[in-house]
Scaffold this active site. Structure first.
Site, mmCIF file in Angstrom:
data_model
loop_
_atom_site.group_PDB
_atom_site.id
_atom_site.type_symbol
_atom_site.label_atom_id
_atom_site.label_comp_id
_atom_site.label_asym_id
_atom_site.label_seq_id
_atom_site.Cartn_x
_atom_site.Cartn_y
_atom_site.Cartn_z
ATOM 1 C CE LYS A 13 2.976 -16.440 16.681
ATOM 2 N NZ LYS A 13 4.409 -16.584 17.016
ATOM 3 N NE ARG A 88 1.527 -17.089 23.197
ATOM 4 C CZ ARG A 88 1.736 -16.165 22.260
ATOM 5 N NH1 ARG A 88 0.739 -15.642 21.604
ATOM 6 N NH2 ARG A 88 2.951 -15.785 22.000
ATOM 7 N NE ARG A 127 9.562 -9.020 16.956
ATOM 8 C CZ ARG A 127 8.856 -10.106 17.247
ATOM 9 N NH1 ARG A 127 7.960 -10.566 16.424
ATOM 10 N NH2 ARG A 127 9.056 -10.727 18.394
ATOM 11 N NE ARG A 160 7.080 -8.127 20.673
ATOM 12 C CZ ARG A 160 6.466 -9.229 20.206
ATOM 13 N NH1 ARG A 160 5.948 -9.230 18.986
ATOM 14 N NH2 ARG A 160 6.368 -10.308 20.940
ATOM 15 N NE ARG A 171 8.283 -13.722 23.305
ATOM 16 C CZ ARG A 171 8.797 -12.936 22.338
ATOM 17 N NH1 ARG A 171 9.808 -12.126 22.607
ATOM 18 N NH2 ARG A 171 8.271 -12.942 21.146
HETATM 19 P P1 AP5 Z 1 7.409 -12.019 13.221
HETATM 20 O O1 AP5 Z 1 6.584 -12.206 12.001
HETATM 21 O O2 AP5 Z 1 7.271 -10.756 13.969
HETATM 22 O O3 AP5 Z 1 7.265 -13.312 14.190
HETATM 23 P P2 AP5 Z 1 6.060 -13.787 15.111
HETATM 24 O O4 AP5 Z 1 5.884 -15.266 14.886
HETATM 25 O O5 AP5 Z 1 4.881 -12.918 14.946
HETATM 26 O O6 AP5 Z 1 6.768 -13.620 16.505
HETATM 27 P P3 AP5 Z 1 6.216 -12.974 17.888
HETATM 28 O O7 AP5 Z 1 7.449 -12.732 18.702
HETATM 29 O O8 AP5 Z 1 5.320 -11.831 17.602
HETATM 30 O O9 AP5 Z 1 5.435 -14.164 18.456
HETATM 31 P P4 AP5 Z 1 4.971 -14.320 19.912
HETATM 32 O O10 AP5 Z 1 4.021 -15.435 19.757
HETATM 33 O O11 AP5 Z 1 6.080 -14.574 20.873
HETATM 34 O O12 AP5 Z 1 4.436 -12.886 20.317
HETATM 35 P P5 AP5 Z 1 2.977 -12.298 20.591
HETATM 36 O O13 AP5 Z 1 2.994 -10.887 20.208
HETATM 37 O O14 AP5 Z 1 1.934 -13.190 20.008
HETATM 38 O O15 AP5 Z 1 8.934 -12.247 12.770
HETATM 39 C C1 AP5 Z 1 9.997 -12.121 13.727
HETATM 40 C C2 AP5 Z 1 11.202 -11.459 13.051
HETATM 41 O O16 AP5 Z 1 11.724 -12.332 12.055
HETATM 42 C C3 AP5 Z 1 10.861 -10.136 12.342
HETATM 43 O O17 AP5 Z 1 11.917 -9.249 12.505
HETATM 44 C C4 AP5 Z 1 10.728 -10.558 10.850
HETATM 45 O O18 AP5 Z 1 11.082 -9.498 9.985
HETATM 46 C C5 AP5 Z 1 11.706 -11.719 10.766
HETATM 47 N N1 AP5 Z 1 11.250 -12.745 9.825
HETATM 48 C C6 AP5 Z 1 9.985 -13.214 9.649
HETATM 49 N N2 AP5 Z 1 9.932 -14.162 8.697
HETATM 50 C C7 AP5 Z 1 11.216 -14.311 8.261
HETATM 51 C C8 AP5 Z 1 11.826 -15.138 7.273
HETATM 52 N N3 AP5 Z 1 11.107 -16.022 6.535
HETATM 53 N N4 AP5 Z 1 13.159 -15.029 7.085
HETATM 54 C C9 AP5 Z 1 13.893 -14.163 7.804
HETATM 55 N N5 AP5 Z 1 13.384 -13.345 8.753
HETATM 56 C C10 AP5 Z 1 12.055 -13.423 8.985
HETATM 57 O O19 AP5 Z 1 2.850 -12.443 22.169
HETATM 58 C C11 AP5 Z 1 3.644 -11.682 23.042
HETATM 59 C C12 AP5 Z 1 3.256 -11.962 24.484
HETATM 60 O O20 AP5 Z 1 1.872 -11.589 24.706
HETATM 61 C C13 AP5 Z 1 3.323 -13.436 24.946
HETATM 62 O O21 AP5 Z 1 4.629 -13.799 25.343
HETATM 63 C C14 AP5 Z 1 2.320 -13.438 26.100
HETATM 64 O O22 AP5 Z 1 2.875 -12.894 27.255
HETATM 65 C C15 AP5 Z 1 1.217 -12.507 25.610
HETATM 66 N N6 AP5 Z 1 0.154 -13.207 24.886
HETATM 67 C C16 AP5 Z 1 -0.216 -12.992 23.581
HETATM 68 N N7 AP5 Z 1 -1.212 -13.817 23.235
HETATM 69 C C17 AP5 Z 1 -1.485 -14.573 24.325
HETATM 70 C C18 AP5 Z 1 -2.405 -15.637 24.583
HETATM 71 N N8 AP5 Z 1 -3.226 -16.112 23.633
HETATM 72 N N9 AP5 Z 1 -2.405 -16.200 25.816
HETATM 73 C C19 AP5 Z 1 -1.575 -15.746 26.794
HETATM 74 N N10 AP5 Z 1 -0.678 -14.755 26.610
HETATM 75 C C20 AP5 Z 1 -0.627 -14.179 25.388
HETATM 76 MG MG MG Z 2 3.858 -11.542 16.169
#
Ligand code: AP5
Ligand code: MG
Length: 217
Positions: A13, A88, A127, A160, A171
């Site tokens: 994402k 979410r 990552r 992270r 997660r």
């Molecule tokens: P990346 O692009 O970083 O993936 P992402 O989908 O953004 O993954 P996240 O881990 O950030 O998602 P998340 O939803 O768990 O975390 P968030 O920060 O929102 O890519 C991942 C890796 O893969 C990178 O190294 C990249 O280089 C590689 N990659 C990407 N595309 C690729 C490809 N095509 N091929 C190969 N490699 C690739 O949330 C974190 C925490 O915050 C949650 O667990 C929760 O506790 C809290 N939180 C956040 N929002 C909310 C909400 N709305 N409600 C409640 N809690 C929340």
């Molecule tokens: Mg992300």
């Protein structure tokens, strides 16, 4: 353009958000990034969020909803936005609809990145993120030119706290239990654009562009 990007942890994402905001010139609003910024600054919100994030659990709905509603009143959202990691839960989606409705606005599209569960753990655990500018790397798939150092600003790269294998697995489970119902929620509103997130990052973006253009046409 008002967009949401949906997908499990590690789906890409944030990676795709960088391409999208570059082309469509809308602000990238990531609730995860907002929480990590607050953790870095030692705020009360950061302390509260960390207690959930470190376990791989969701921060309570009302906390997140209030933050996003406030963020969506900023001037830069007049031209649109890209929400990443929000909504979410169905409760968050309902609150977002109600808020937009009160402003006579609506979402244009919800991009749903599909990736096989098997590769999510490998993507998230590998990552690395720049401490200074937030740029994202991957130890194998997008390695920096110099190990541990950001190509863009030279800042140090770190892992992270929630990117350990066990937390990533929690997660992913939380995503299937609480977030995946949003797929049907947005399908019913005819907003969902399913995009294959396998393979090359730029190829995935081409598929996103194509679906957004097709929707506009
Ligand atoms: P990346 O692009 O970083 O993936 P992402 O989908 O953004 O993954 P996240 O881990 O950030 O998602 P998340 O939803 O768990 O975390 P968030 O920060 O929102 O890519 C991942 C890796 O893969 C990178 O190294 C990249 O280089 C590689 N990659 C990407 N595309 C690729 C490809 N095509 N091929 C190969 N490699 C690739 O949330 C974190 C925490 O915050 C949650 O667990 C929760 O506790 C809290 N939180 C956040 N929002 C909310 C909400 N709305 N409600 C409640 N809690 C929340
Ligand atoms: Mg992300």
């Amino acid at each position: 353009m008002r967009l949401v990007i949906l997908g499990p942890p590690g789906a890409g994402k944030g990676t795709q958000a960088d391409f999208i905001i570059d082309k469509y010139k809308v602000p990238h609003i990531s609730t995860g990034d907002i929480f990590r910024e607050n953790i870095k600054n030692g705020t009360d919100l950061g302390k509260k969020a960390k207690s959930y994030m470190d376990k791989g659990l969701l921060v309570p709905d009302q906390v997140v909803i209030d933050i996003v509603k406030d963020r969506l009143t900023w001037d830069d959202t007049k031209k649109g936005f890209l929400l990443d990691g929000f909504p979410r839960t169905v409760a968050q989606a309902v609150a977002l609809d109600a808020f937009l409705d009160s402003q006579n606005k609506k979402l244009d599209s919800v991009i749903n990145i599909n990736v096989d569960t098997g590769i999510l753990v490998e993507r998230a655990v590998g990552r690395r993120v720049c401490k200074s500018c937030g740029a994202t790397y991957h130890v194998k798939n997008k390695a920096p030119k110099e190990e541990g150092k950001c190509d863009k600003c030279g800042g140090p790269l770190f892992q992270r706290d929630d990117d350990t294998e066990d937390t990533v697995k929690t997660r992913i489970q939380v995503y299937f239990d609480q977030t995946s119902p949003l797929i049907d929620y947005y399908k019913a509103q005819n907003l969902l654009l399913d995009v294959d997130g396998k393979g090359d990052m730029k190829e995935t973006f081409k598929r996103i562009e194509k679906s957004l253009d097709a929707k506009d046409a």
